[in-house]
Design an enzyme around this catalytic site. Structure first.
Site, mmCIF file in Angstrom:
data_model
loop_
_atom_site.group_PDB
_atom_site.id
_atom_site.type_symbol
_atom_site.label_atom_id
_atom_site.label_comp_id
_atom_site.label_asym_id
_atom_site.label_seq_id
_atom_site.Cartn_x
_atom_site.Cartn_y
_atom_site.Cartn_z
ATOM 1 N N GLN A 86 35.892 62.900 17.025
ATOM 2 C CA GLN A 86 34.187 62.146 16.550
ATOM 3 C C GLN A 86 33.143 62.941 16.127
ATOM 4 O O GLN A 86 32.425 62.886 14.759
ATOM 5 C CB GLN A 86 33.656 61.327 17.394
ATOM 6 N N ASN A 87 33.452 63.692 15.878
ATOM 7 C CA ASN A 87 32.176 65.309 15.775
ATOM 8 C C ASN A 87 32.615 65.552 14.254
ATOM 9 O O ASN A 87 33.734 65.911 13.414
ATOM 10 C CB ASN A 87 32.449 66.770 16.733
ATOM 11 N N HIS A 104 35.178 60.899 11.578
ATOM 12 C CA HIS A 104 33.989 61.222 11.721
ATOM 13 C C HIS A 104 33.949 61.485 9.942
ATOM 14 O O HIS A 104 32.196 61.797 9.734
ATOM 15 C CB HIS A 104 33.034 60.681 12.025
ATOM 16 N N SER A 172 30.500 59.524 24.958
ATOM 17 C CA SER A 172 29.517 58.541 25.742
ATOM 18 C C SER A 172 30.945 56.805 25.712
ATOM 19 O O SER A 172 30.452 56.485 26.008
ATOM 20 C CB SER A 172 28.327 57.899 25.221
HETATM 21 N N1 LIG Z 1 28.619 68.214 16.878
HETATM 22 C C1 LIG Z 1 28.628 67.636 16.033
HETATM 23 O O1 LIG Z 1 29.847 67.063 15.332
HETATM 24 C C2 LIG Z 1 27.895 65.788 16.460
HETATM 25 C C3 LIG Z 1 26.124 65.501 17.051
HETATM 26 C C4 LIG Z 1 25.669 64.844 17.170
HETATM 27 C C5 LIG Z 1 26.152 63.664 17.064
HETATM 28 N N2 LIG Z 1 27.349 63.720 16.093
HETATM 29 C C6 LIG Z 1 28.106 62.069 15.902
HETATM 30 O O2 LIG Z 1 27.180 61.059 16.513
HETATM 31 C C7 LIG Z 1 28.109 60.704 16.790
HETATM 32 C C8 LIG Z 1 28.431 60.459 17.911
HETATM 33 O O3 LIG Z 1 28.721 59.395 19.734
HETATM 34 P P1 LIG Z 1 29.085 60.688 20.951
HETATM 35 O O4 LIG Z 1 30.302 59.510 21.327
HETATM 36 O O5 LIG Z 1 30.157 61.577 19.847
HETATM 37 O O6 LIG Z 1 28.284 61.305 21.270
HETATM 38 P P2 LIG Z 1 27.335 60.869 21.966
HETATM 39 O O7 LIG Z 1 25.866 61.327 21.806
HETATM 40 O O8 LIG Z 1 27.381 59.091 22.447
HETATM 41 O O9 LIG Z 1 27.272 61.130 23.755
HETATM 42 C C9 LIG Z 1 27.260 62.534 24.495
HETATM 43 C C10 LIG Z 1 28.182 62.316 25.726
HETATM 44 O O10 LIG Z 1 28.526 63.798 25.525
HETATM 45 C C11 LIG Z 1 27.841 63.828 27.198
HETATM 46 N N3 LIG Z 1 27.966 65.754 27.621
HETATM 47 C C12 LIG Z 1 26.741 65.606 26.953
HETATM 48 N N4 LIG Z 1 26.237 67.517 26.987
HETATM 49 C C13 LIG Z 1 27.056 67.361 27.322
HETATM 50 C C14 LIG Z 1 28.156 68.448 28.184
HETATM 51 N N5 LIG Z 1 27.297 70.333 27.967
HETATM 52 N N6 LIG Z 1 29.108 68.653 27.938
HETATM 53 C C15 LIG Z 1 30.072 67.474 28.051
HETATM 54 N N7 LIG Z 1 29.446 65.998 28.652
HETATM 55 C C16 LIG Z 1 28.376 66.723 27.830
HETATM 56 C C17 LIG Z 1 27.049 63.152 27.472
HETATM 57 O O11 LIG Z 1 26.860 62.254 28.737
HETATM 58 C C18 LIG Z 1 27.692 61.912 26.228
HETATM 59 O O12 LIG Z 1 27.776 61.393 27.396
HETATM 60 C C19 LIG Z 1 29.517 60.565 16.608
HETATM 61 O O13 LIG Z 1 29.405 60.273 15.389
HETATM 62 C C20 LIG Z 1 29.551 61.995 15.824
HETATM 63 O O14 LIG Z 1 30.018 62.145 14.561
HETATM 64 C C21 LIG Z 1 28.204 64.442 16.484
#
Ligand SMILES: NC(=O)c1ccc[n+]([C@@H]2O[C@H](COP(=O)([O-])OP(=O)(O)OC[C@H]3O[C@@H](n4cnc5c(N)ncnc54)[C@H](O)[C@@H]3O)[C@@H](O)[C@H]2O)c1
Length: 231
Positions: A86-87, A104, A172
């Protein structure tokens, strides 16, 4: 070779220095997601939206894949591995994974703001207002915003159908429709979750093993389980 399908989310990149948004009170780098990640936001204030994603792209250029990304790439030598992420970051690519489906979109790619076509590789460069896609429309980030269709969903569902093992890491499972993908996996598919928190349990099979650790610590435990099971 067994097929391992990984569903990754923002949490896998947290230890590289990229923030998730559920851990920041529903904010993404201090922004309400509805101000920066919806078609309505783009229509209302495209300058702010471009600025937000330009900043994310610049930040991405300054971070590195962590051991969770790197271990997944390494597992390709013994498993048929597909990463559904999803990243929008490129850390799975930079770690060396070769089979990645971005549900995404991708931060390093721009696209037409008129149709879902005319993509342009950006690397880590900004998109400026006035930069045009091949169809003459304003270039926008190639990111699936909330409320937009997810064109890669069917391909992702097909991958899930083939899984012998599913790993859910750093998500999440709150974001629809990505959180519906697990229902395509066979009911007896070996399922693991790596996340320090409880995640959308209603979307996870009852027999899933929850490794309640961060991505970097959890991936070591997962790797050990995997090789014990399939050595
Ligand atoms: N890096 C990126 O590309 C990025 C960053 C932020 C948001 N997003 C976007 O936002 C949406 C968010 O949904 P989502 O479910 O990916 O994220 P989310 O923010 O909803 O959930 C993040 C999850 O990661 C867990 N987490 C936090 N720190 C962690 C770690 N060190 N190791 C393992 N797990 C950990 C949390 O407990 C949580 O369950 C996605 O669609 C994405 O496209 C992307």
């Amino acid at each position: 070779m067994k097929t391992l399908v990984v569903l990754s989310g923002a949490g896998i990149s947290a230890e590289s220095g990229l923030k998730t948004f559920r851990d920041s009170d529903g904010l993404w780098e201090n922004h309400n997601i509805y101000e920066v990640a919806t078609p309505e936001a783009w229509n209302k204030n495209p300058v702010l939206v471009q600025k937000f994603y330009n900043a994310r792209r610049q930040q991405l250029a300054s971070v590195l894949p962590n051991n969770a990304h790197l271990t997944l790439a390494k597992l390709e030598k013994d498993f048929q591995l597909c990463v559904i992420t999803q990243n929008i970051d490129d850390l799975h690519e930079r770690a060396g994974s070769s089979n990645i489906l971005h549900l995404h979109g991708e931060l390093c790619v721009g696209k037409s703001s008129k149709v879902d076509a005319h993509y342009k590789n950006l690397g880590y460069a900004d998109i400026n207002m006035g930069d045009k896609a091949a169809d003459g429309s304003q270039l926008r980030p190639h990111v699936v915003w909330f409320g937009e269709p997810v064109p890669a969903l069917e391909d992702a569902a097909r991958l899930m159908l083939k899984a012998d093992v599913v790993l859910i890491i750093g998500t999440s499972l709150q974001v629809y429709p990505a959180n519906t993908l697990l229902m395509y996996a066979n009911t007896n598919t070996l399922t693991y979750v790596i996340d320090p928190q409880d995640v959308g349990l209603e979307n996870i099979p009852l027999n899933a093993t929850h490794i309640k650790e961060t991505a970097v610590a959890g991936i070591k435990i997962f790797e050990k389980h995997l090789y014990e099971k399939f050595k």
